[in-house]
Design a protein around this motif. Structure first.
Motif, short mmCIF file in Angstrom:
data_model
loop_
_atom_site.label_atom_id
_atom_site.label_comp_id
_atom_site.label_asym_id
_atom_site.label_seq_id
_atom_site.Cartn_x
_atom_site.Cartn_y
_atom_site.Cartn_z
N VAL A 90 10.12 33.33 -106.14
CA VAL A 90 9.72 31.93 -105.97
C VAL A 90 9.46 31.67 -104.49
O VAL A 90 9.96 32.39 -103.62
N ALA A 91 8.67 30.63 -104.21
CA ALA A 91 8.28 30.37 -102.81
C ALA A 91 9.48 29.95 -101.97
O ALA A 91 9.63 30.38 -100.81
N VAL A 92 10.32 29.10 -102.55
CA VAL A 92 11.42 28.49 -101.79
C VAL A 92 12.69 28.48 -102.63
O VAL A 92 12.64 28.21 -103.84
N VAL A 93 13.82 28.79 -101.99
CA VAL A 93 15.11 28.56 -102.63
C VAL A 93 15.89 27.57 -101.77
O VAL A 93 16.03 27.76 -100.56
N THR A 94 16.35 26.49 -102.39
CA THR A 94 17.31 25.60 -101.72
C THR A 94 18.66 25.86 -102.37
O THR A 94 18.74 26.35 -103.50
N THR A 95 19.72 25.56 -101.61
CA THR A 95 21.06 25.79 -102.17
C THR A 95 21.88 24.52 -101.99
O THR A 95 21.57 23.69 -101.12
N GLY A 96 22.94 24.39 -102.80
CA GLY A 96 23.82 23.24 -102.67
C GLY A 96 25.24 23.58 -103.03
O GLY A 96 25.51 24.61 -103.67
N ALA A 97 26.16 22.73 -102.57
CA ALA A 97 27.57 22.81 -102.95
C ALA A 97 28.24 24.11 -102.50
O ALA A 97 29.09 24.65 -103.21
N GLY A 98 27.86 24.62 -101.33
CA GLY A 98 28.54 25.81 -100.82
C GLY A 98 27.77 26.51 -99.72
O GLY A 98 26.74 26.02 -99.25
N ASN A 99 28.30 27.68 -99.34
CA ASN A 99 27.72 28.48 -98.26
C ASN A 99 26.88 29.62 -98.87
O ASN A 99 27.42 30.51 -99.52
N PRO A 100 25.55 29.60 -98.65
CA PRO A 100 24.67 30.56 -99.33
C PRO A 100 24.49 31.88 -98.59
O PRO A 100 23.73 32.74 -99.04
N THR A 101 25.14 32.07 -97.44
CA THR A 101 24.75 33.18 -96.56
C THR A 101 24.86 34.54 -97.23
O THR A 101 24.09 35.44 -96.91
N ARG A 102 25.79 34.72 -98.18
CA ARG A 102 25.93 36.04 -98.79
C ARG A 102 24.72 36.46 -99.63
O ARG A 102 24.52 37.63 -99.91
N PHE A 103 23.89 35.50 -100.01
CA PHE A 103 22.70 35.83 -100.82
C PHE A 103 21.42 35.92 -99.98
O PHE A 103 20.38 36.36 -100.47
N MET A 104 21.50 35.45 -98.74
CA MET A 104 20.25 35.17 -98.02
C MET A 104 19.44 36.42 -97.66
O MET A 104 18.20 36.39 -97.70
N GLU A 105 20.13 37.52 -97.35
CA GLU A 105 19.40 38.74 -97.00
C GLU A 105 18.48 39.19 -98.15
O GLU A 105 17.31 39.50 -97.95
N LYS A 106 19.04 39.15 -99.36
CA LYS A 106 18.28 39.56 -100.55
C LYS A 106 17.06 38.65 -100.77
O LYS A 106 15.95 39.12 -101.05
N TRP A 107 17.29 37.34 -100.63
CA TRP A 107 16.19 36.39 -100.87
C TRP A 107 15.09 36.55 -99.82
O TRP A 107 13.91 36.55 -100.14
N ILE A 108 15.52 36.68 -98.58
CA ILE A 108 14.54 36.79 -97.49
C ILE A 108 13.73 38.08 -97.65
O ILE A 108 12.51 38.09 -97.46
N ALA A 109 14.41 39.16 -98.05
CA ALA A 109 13.72 40.44 -98.27
C ALA A 109 12.67 40.31 -99.38
O ALA A 109 11.66 41.02 -99.38
N ALA A 110 12.88 39.39 -100.32
CA ALA A 110 11.92 39.17 -101.41
C ALA A 110 10.79 38.23 -100.98
O ALA A 110 9.94 37.85 -101.80
N GLY A 111 10.80 37.83 -99.71
CA GLY A 111 9.73 36.95 -99.20
C GLY A 111 9.96 35.47 -99.46
O GLY A 111 9.04 34.66 -99.31
N ILE A 112 11.19 35.13 -99.88
CA ILE A 112 11.49 33.73 -100.20
C ILE A 112 11.89 32.98 -98.93
O ILE A 112 12.61 33.52 -98.09
N LYS A 113 11.42 31.74 -98.81
CA LYS A 113 11.89 30.88 -97.72
C LYS A 113 13.16 30.18 -98.20
O LYS A 113 13.15 29.49 -99.21
N VAL A 114 14.24 30.40 -97.47
CA VAL A 114 15.54 29.86 -97.87
C VAL A 114 15.85 28.61 -97.06
O VAL A 114 15.81 28.63 -95.83
N ILE A 115 16.12 27.52 -97.80
CA ILE A 115 16.32 26.22 -97.15
C ILE A 115 17.61 25.59 -97.70
O ILE A 115 17.57 24.84 -98.69
#
Ligand code: TUI
Length: 315
Positions: A90-115
């Motif tokens: 997906v183009a963008v992932v937003t996160t809520g209700a916590g700290n997303p940092t443990r997932f971010m490497e995987k998402w960024i590697a997939a070309g997703i913009k993490v917000i």
């Protein structure tokens, strides 16, 4: 015309996101918002991977424009849905209700913009270090899970603390709110409550009616005792829950049990007594149902007028 660096970053026409509302923000709403020039967002909420994959594919069939998925980090299926967004790219992932940092490497590697949605300076800085493309500073005026700070206080502090585009969320529902957010240093906004009453939003009609009817003091914050404060529209459920929270004879387990299924009861069943109708303080100013695209153009026409007149007190 209003253009900010967020439009270029994501390839969207207007710098506006539709908030990821649990049991509410589905593929149809997300596609309608994206087709209207904003960024539509599907809420992964507590759903499993199969449901989310189906919704992502449905949104892809309904729009050629970018859209996002919101990952609620307290979900029991968070690992599974985190994998699905990476696979579906997906183009963008937003996160809520916590700290997303443990997932971010995987998402960024997939070309997703993490917000990530952040409610504190500390989390905004962490998100920046982990490679976030932008952050959403969400004040406690918003509906659903909320932090302590107001939008007015939070947004400029996040703007000063990070070197990223910042979106403002919480308490924004019209062009004046958008203009104010820009004055605080934001380059975009996220709105949930106003899109909840969009024609394309499939939430139960009773939910829409509650938002349309709500007045200035009709929302309440509950859940502080268990560490998950949420803002909702006052009704029998939220009043009972509030009382139980301050009743020493009610155990934490009993309190936890009271909340189970309450979002579903509100959003899908429209159960006015037992449902938890999450909505922001701006509900009081949300007074009409209209297509998502019209909401966006109306808000930005108004914001432009307000911003053009912004110098009137300056000599
Ligand atoms: O996430 C939201 N809004 C939500 S999630 C939701 S589902 C739910 N239902 C019951 C209890 C809890 C969740 C309904 N509405 N907004 C984004 C948001 N994130 N607001 C505040 C935060 C937040 C708060 C604390 C983000 C991070 C945080 O702490 C991070 C840490 O360091 O652990």
């Amino acid at each position: 015309m209003i253009k900010t660096p967020l439009c270029e970053l994501l390839g969207i026409e207007y710098p506006i996101f539709q908030g990821g509302m649990a049991w509410i923000a589905d593929a149809e709403l997300a596609a309608a918002v994206s087709n209207g020039g904003g960024l539509g967002i599907i809420s992964a909420m507590n759903a499993g991977g199969d449901w989310l994959r189906e919704q992502i594919r449905k949104a892809k069939s309904l729009t050629d424009k970018p859209f996002g998925v919101n990952i609620m980090l307290m979900s029991p299926h968070v690992d599974e849905v985190a994998q699905v967004v990476a696979e579906e790219k997906v183009a963008v992932v937003t996160t809520g209700a916590g700290n997303p940092t443990r997932f971010m490497e995987k998402w960024i590697a997939a070309g997703i913009k993490v917000i990530p949605v952040v409610a504190s300076v500390a989390l905004a800085k962490m998100a920046q270090r982990a490679g976030a493309a932008a952050v959403i500073a969400e004040g406690g005026e918003s509906g659903g899970h909320v932090g302590d700070l107001t939008t007015m206080v939070l947004v400029p502090q996040i703007v000063d603390a990070v070197d990223l585009p910042v979106l403002a969320a919480g308490g924004i529902g019209d062009g004046r709110g958008v203009a104010a957010a820009f004055m605080l240093g934001a380059v975009g906004v996220q709105l949930g409550t106003r899109f909840l009453v969009a024609n394309e939003c499939n939430v139960h009609e009773n939910y829409k009616k509650k938002v349309l009817k709500a007045g200035d003091v009709d929302t309440i914050m509950t859940g502080k005792r268990l560490g998950h404060p949420v803002r909702s529209i006052k009704n029998q459920f939220s009043r009972n829950y509030f009382k139980a929270e301050y009743d020493g004879s009610v155990t934490d387990e009993e309190l936890e049990q009271m909340g189970v299924g309450s979002l579903y009861k509100a959003a899908v069943e429209g159960n006015e007594k037992e449902g938890s109708f999450l909505a922001g303080q701006i509900s009081a100013m949300v007074n009409k149902e209209q297509p998502a695209a019209e909401i966006i153009t109306e808000i930005f026409t108004e914001a432009e007028e307000v911003l053009k007149g912004a110098g009137k007190w300056v000599r």
